[in-house]
Design an enzyme around this catalytic site. Structure first.
Site, PDB file in Angstrom:
ATOM      1  N   HIS A  42       1.113  -1.324   0.028  1.00  0.00           N
ATOM      2  CA  HIS A  42       0.300   0.050  -0.285  1.00  0.00           C
ATOM      3  C   HIS A  42       0.801   1.575  -0.575  1.00  0.00           C
ATOM      4  O   HIS A  42       2.049   1.372   0.617  1.00  0.00           O
ATOM      5  CB  HIS A  42      -0.720  -0.042   1.633  1.00  0.00           C
ATOM      6  CG  HIS A  42      -1.978   0.957   1.406  1.00  0.00           C
ATOM      7  ND1 HIS A  42      -1.692   1.982   1.733  1.00  0.00           N
ATOM      8  CD2 HIS A  42      -3.597   0.847   0.843  1.00  0.00           C
ATOM      9  CE1 HIS A  42      -2.660   3.527   1.862  1.00  0.00           C
ATOM     10  NE2 HIS A  42      -3.977   2.477   1.775  1.00  0.00           N
ATOM     11  N   ASP A  92       3.123  -4.843   8.001  1.00  0.00           N
ATOM     12  CA  ASP A  92       2.085  -3.783   8.429  1.00  0.00           C
ATOM     13  C   ASP A  92       0.408  -4.838   7.725  1.00  0.00           C
ATOM     14  O   ASP A  92       0.150  -5.710   6.979  1.00  0.00           O
ATOM     15  CB  ASP A  92       1.971  -3.187   6.534  1.00  0.00           C
ATOM     16  CG  ASP A  92       0.818  -2.627   5.881  1.00  0.00           C
ATOM     17  OD1 ASP A  92      -0.017  -2.315   6.626  1.00  0.00           O
ATOM     18  OD2 ASP A  92       0.097  -2.054   4.662  1.00  0.00           O
ATOM     19  N   GLN A 125      -4.970  -5.139   7.031  1.00  0.00           N
ATOM     20  CA  GLN A 125      -5.529  -6.335   6.777  1.00  0.00           C
ATOM     21  C   GLN A 125      -5.623  -7.465   7.277  1.00  0.00           C
ATOM     22  O   GLN A 125      -6.309  -8.312   6.987  1.00  0.00           O
ATOM     23  CB  GLN A 125      -5.365  -6.007   4.773  1.00  0.00           C
ATOM     24  CG  GLN A 125      -5.330  -5.160   4.583  1.00  0.00           C
ATOM     25  CD  GLN A 125      -7.181  -4.179   4.302  1.00  0.00           C
ATOM     26  OE1 GLN A 125      -8.179  -4.992   5.033  1.00  0.00           O
ATOM     27  NE2 GLN A 125      -7.095  -3.523   4.232  1.00  0.00           N
ATOM     28  N   LYS A 165     -10.235  -0.587  10.516  1.00  0.00           N
ATOM     29  CA  LYS A 165     -10.769  -1.734   9.471  1.00  0.00           C
ATOM     30  C   LYS A 165     -10.791  -2.768  10.668  1.00  0.00           C
ATOM     31  O   LYS A 165     -11.068  -3.727   9.702  1.00  0.00           O
ATOM     32  CB  LYS A 165      -9.666  -2.432   8.620  1.00  0.00           C
ATOM     33  CG  LYS A 165      -9.103  -1.410   7.574  1.00  0.00           C
ATOM     34  CD  LYS A 165      -8.592  -1.313   7.077  1.00  0.00           C
ATOM     35  CE  LYS A 165      -6.932   0.133   5.899  1.00  0.00           C
ATOM     36  NZ  LYS A 165      -7.690   0.117   5.156  1.00  0.00           N
ATOM     37  N   CYS A 167      -4.490   2.336  -3.520  1.00  0.00           N
ATOM     38  CA  CYS A 167      -3.375   2.706  -2.646  1.00  0.00           C
ATOM     39  C   CYS A 167      -2.384   1.871  -3.300  1.00  0.00           C
ATOM     40  O   CYS A 167      -1.374   1.673  -2.486  1.00  0.00           O
ATOM     41  CB  CYS A 167      -3.662   3.174  -1.532  1.00  0.00           C
ATOM     42  SG  CYS A 167      -4.572   4.517  -1.427  1.00  0.00           S
TER      43      CYS A 167
HETATM   44  N1  7TS Z   1      -1.768  -1.105   4.834  1.00  0.00           N
HETATM   45  C1  7TS Z   1      -2.785  -1.425   3.631  1.00  0.00           C
HETATM   46  C2  7TS Z   1      -2.189  -3.672   3.074  1.00  0.00           C
HETATM   47  C3  7TS Z   1      -4.011  -1.026   3.235  1.00  0.00           C
HETATM   48  O1  7TS Z   1      -5.078  -1.775   3.368  1.00  0.00           O
HETATM   49  C4  7TS Z   1      -4.298   0.187   4.079  1.00  0.00           C
HETATM   50  C5  7TS Z   1      -5.994   0.841   3.423  1.00  0.00           C
HETATM   51  C6  7TS Z   1      -3.126   0.516   5.137  1.00  0.00           C
HETATM   52  C7  7TS Z   1      -2.012   0.221   5.053  1.00  0.00           C
HETATM   53  C8  7TS Z   1      -3.453   2.406   5.433  1.00  0.00           C
HETATM   54  O2  7TS Z   1      -4.180   2.367   6.473  1.00  0.00           O
HETATM   55  P1  7TS Z   1      -4.988   3.606   7.002  1.00  0.00           P
HETATM   56  O3  7TS Z   1      -5.735   2.657   7.873  1.00  0.00           O
HETATM   57  O4  7TS Z   1      -3.593   4.118   7.339  1.00  0.00           O
HETATM   58  O5  7TS Z   1      -5.221   4.465   6.303  1.00  0.00           O
HETATM   59  N2  7TS Z   1      -6.374   0.001   2.525  1.00  0.00           N
HETATM   60  C9  7TS Z   1      -8.127   1.185   2.034  1.00  0.00           C
HETATM   61  C10 7TS Z   1      -8.040   0.224   1.016  1.00  0.00           C
HETATM   62  O6  7TS Z   1      -7.754  -0.950   0.746  1.00  0.00           O
HETATM   63  N3  7TS Z   1      -9.273   1.340   0.964  1.00  0.00           N
HETATM   64  O7  7TS Z   1      -9.459   1.920   1.075  1.00  0.00           O
HETATM   65  C11 7TS Z   1      -8.049   2.119   2.167  1.00  0.00           C
END
Ligand code: 7TS
Length: 408
Positions: free
Chosen positions: A124, A201, A204, A227, A366
């Site tokens: 990401h 990371d 997910q 999430k 992303c």
């Molecule tokens: N890493 C992964 C694997 C992710 O899927 C996401 C967010 C992030 C980092 C960043 O997370 P945040 O909470 O800091 O934004 N992924 C997604 C997505 O797949 N669609 O919207 C956000």
């Protein structure tokens, strides 16, 4: 082990709403953010109704109550990922901020020009751009574990990269596009053998799988509450105690100090050293309630349910002429189905599905370099969680047939 999904769905008020007159919601975008159960919404409301006060600063009853709730949530989160101590769980805004904390604090103190950071091609942007920024500032080097055509990491190439003695291996536990669940324990073990530290990371993985930071032997692990049935605006960084203690603070201000003089300061102990200013108190409490909610249902049961839905979804989607799926088979992935439909732009697919209340995401999610690798600008992506059903998959499949009809 099987979930009572119709009962679970009743916990989520939003799943009952109509998106427009007569059209219900088919929410297939939990990878972007999950929906929130009433217990989480109520935990935050209750805090504002009954217990609102600033934490760590007052001796009055409310301040103590708010502090206990805020720190109690940290204990729950620590237990959820099997951290040895709650002091190892730093509240951040989200996964992105957790990774940036490591990049600003640990990496800027430990990496110099020419030092190698290994990432993967399926990251990401939040696990790419902080390292690009450090590369521009410091001249660190970056290299990438390749993704195969099947959507898994090429571990043979990883072993070759490790010969270059990286300082850090930072990788996603589960891809938000391919759904691939990476062999985190093995990646970490090999990194340690090569003398590198690791950042996982887990944006997910923590929401969908049992994640045990001690079993993984992760040095750092980042995730977001939103999430995993929790609120937006809060996430966590887990770190090994010795590493966190050796790191300089990230942001400076109130709460992160032990003592301040006009010309100097002494930082606070863990975890407060990394939590400057008034934090997201209600959100932390909501995060704790989300962890309680998921724990009560059981992460293994949630993972098994998602597996069943994913297997079914891949099977049904594969049948549709013109649909191309990305990522490995269901046994190697979590609840994500990214696809293209021949002759139709992914945005059009999502827009037409939306007319029937089916919420999927379209774009590069992303993960632009990953899409580039597969030679496509975008995909449509359906994703599943504990409240997803096979009926929703059927609605998605019918919707895609409708798209095909409209585009001839
Ligand atoms: N890493 C992964 C694997 C992710 O899927 C996401 C967010 C992030 C980092 C960043 O997370 P945040 O909470 O800091 O934004 N992924 C997604 C997505 O797949 N669609 O919207 C956000």
């Amino acid at each position: 082990m099987t979930l009572n999904v119709s009962q679970i769905r009743k916990d989520f008020p939003i799943l009952e709403r109509e998106i427009r007159a007569g059209v219900g919601l088919t929410y297939l975008d939990s990878t972007a953010t999950s929906q929130k159960p009433l217990v989480v919404i109520e935990a935050m409301n209750d805090y504002y109704r009954r217990s609102n006060a600033n934490i760590h600063r007052g001796v009055h009853a409310l301040a103590e109550e708010a502090t206990t709730m805020y720190e109690g949530a940290r204990e729950k989160i620590a237990k959820f990922i099997n951290a040895a101590s709650a002091r190892q769980v730093i509240y951040t805004r989200n996964t992105t901020e957790s990774i940036n904390l490591v990049a600003y604090s640990w990496a800027r103190a430990n990496l110099k020009q020419g030092d190698l950071v290994i990432l993967t091609e399926m990251e990401h942007h939040s696990n790419l751009v902080p390292w690009h920024m450090l590369q521009a500032e410091r001249g660190i080097e970056m290299d990438f574990i390749p993704v195969t055509e099947d959507g898994v990491l090429d571990l043979g190439m990883y072993k070759t990269l490790l010969d270059r003695r990286p300082k850090l291996v930072s990788f996603t536990h589960m891809s938000n596009v391919l759904g691939t669940i990476n062999p985190a324990a093995e990646i970490i073990r090999l990194a340690h053998e090569a003398g590198a530290i690791t950042l996982v990371d887990a944006a997910q993985s923590v929401p969908h799988l049992t994640v045990d930071v001690q079993a993984l032997d992760a040095d750092f692990l980042a995730f977001s509450a939103h999430k995993m049935c929790g609120p937006t605006g809060i996430g966590a960084l887990y770190g090994k105690t010795a590493l966190l203690e050796s790191m300089p603070p990230f942001l400076g201000g109130g709460d992160m100090i032990k003592e301040v003089k006009l010309r100097s300061f002494r930082p606070n102990t863990l975890p407060h050293k990394f939590e400057a200013g008034t934090p997201a108190i209600a959100e932390a409490i909501g995060f704790g309630a989300a962890v309680d909610y998921l724990s009560k249902i059981g992460m293994d049961a949630i993972a098994a349910h998602e597996h069943e839905i994913t297997e079914y979804a891949l099977e049904r989607l594969e049948e549709i002429p013109g649909v191309k799926l990305f990522g490995p088979s269901a046994d190697k992935k979590g609840g994500v189905a990214a696809f293209t439909l021949e002759g139709v732009h992914p945005h059009d697919v999502a827009q037409i599905l939306d007319q029937d209340g089916i919420a999927v995401r379209a774009g590069h999610h992303c993960a632009q370099p990953l899409h580039e690798k597969f030679g496509i600008p975008a995909t449509s992506r359906a994703s599943f969680y504990l409240y997803s059903t096979k009926e929703e998959v059927d609605l998605l499949v019918n919707g895609i047939y409708k798209v095909k009809e409209m585009f001839g």
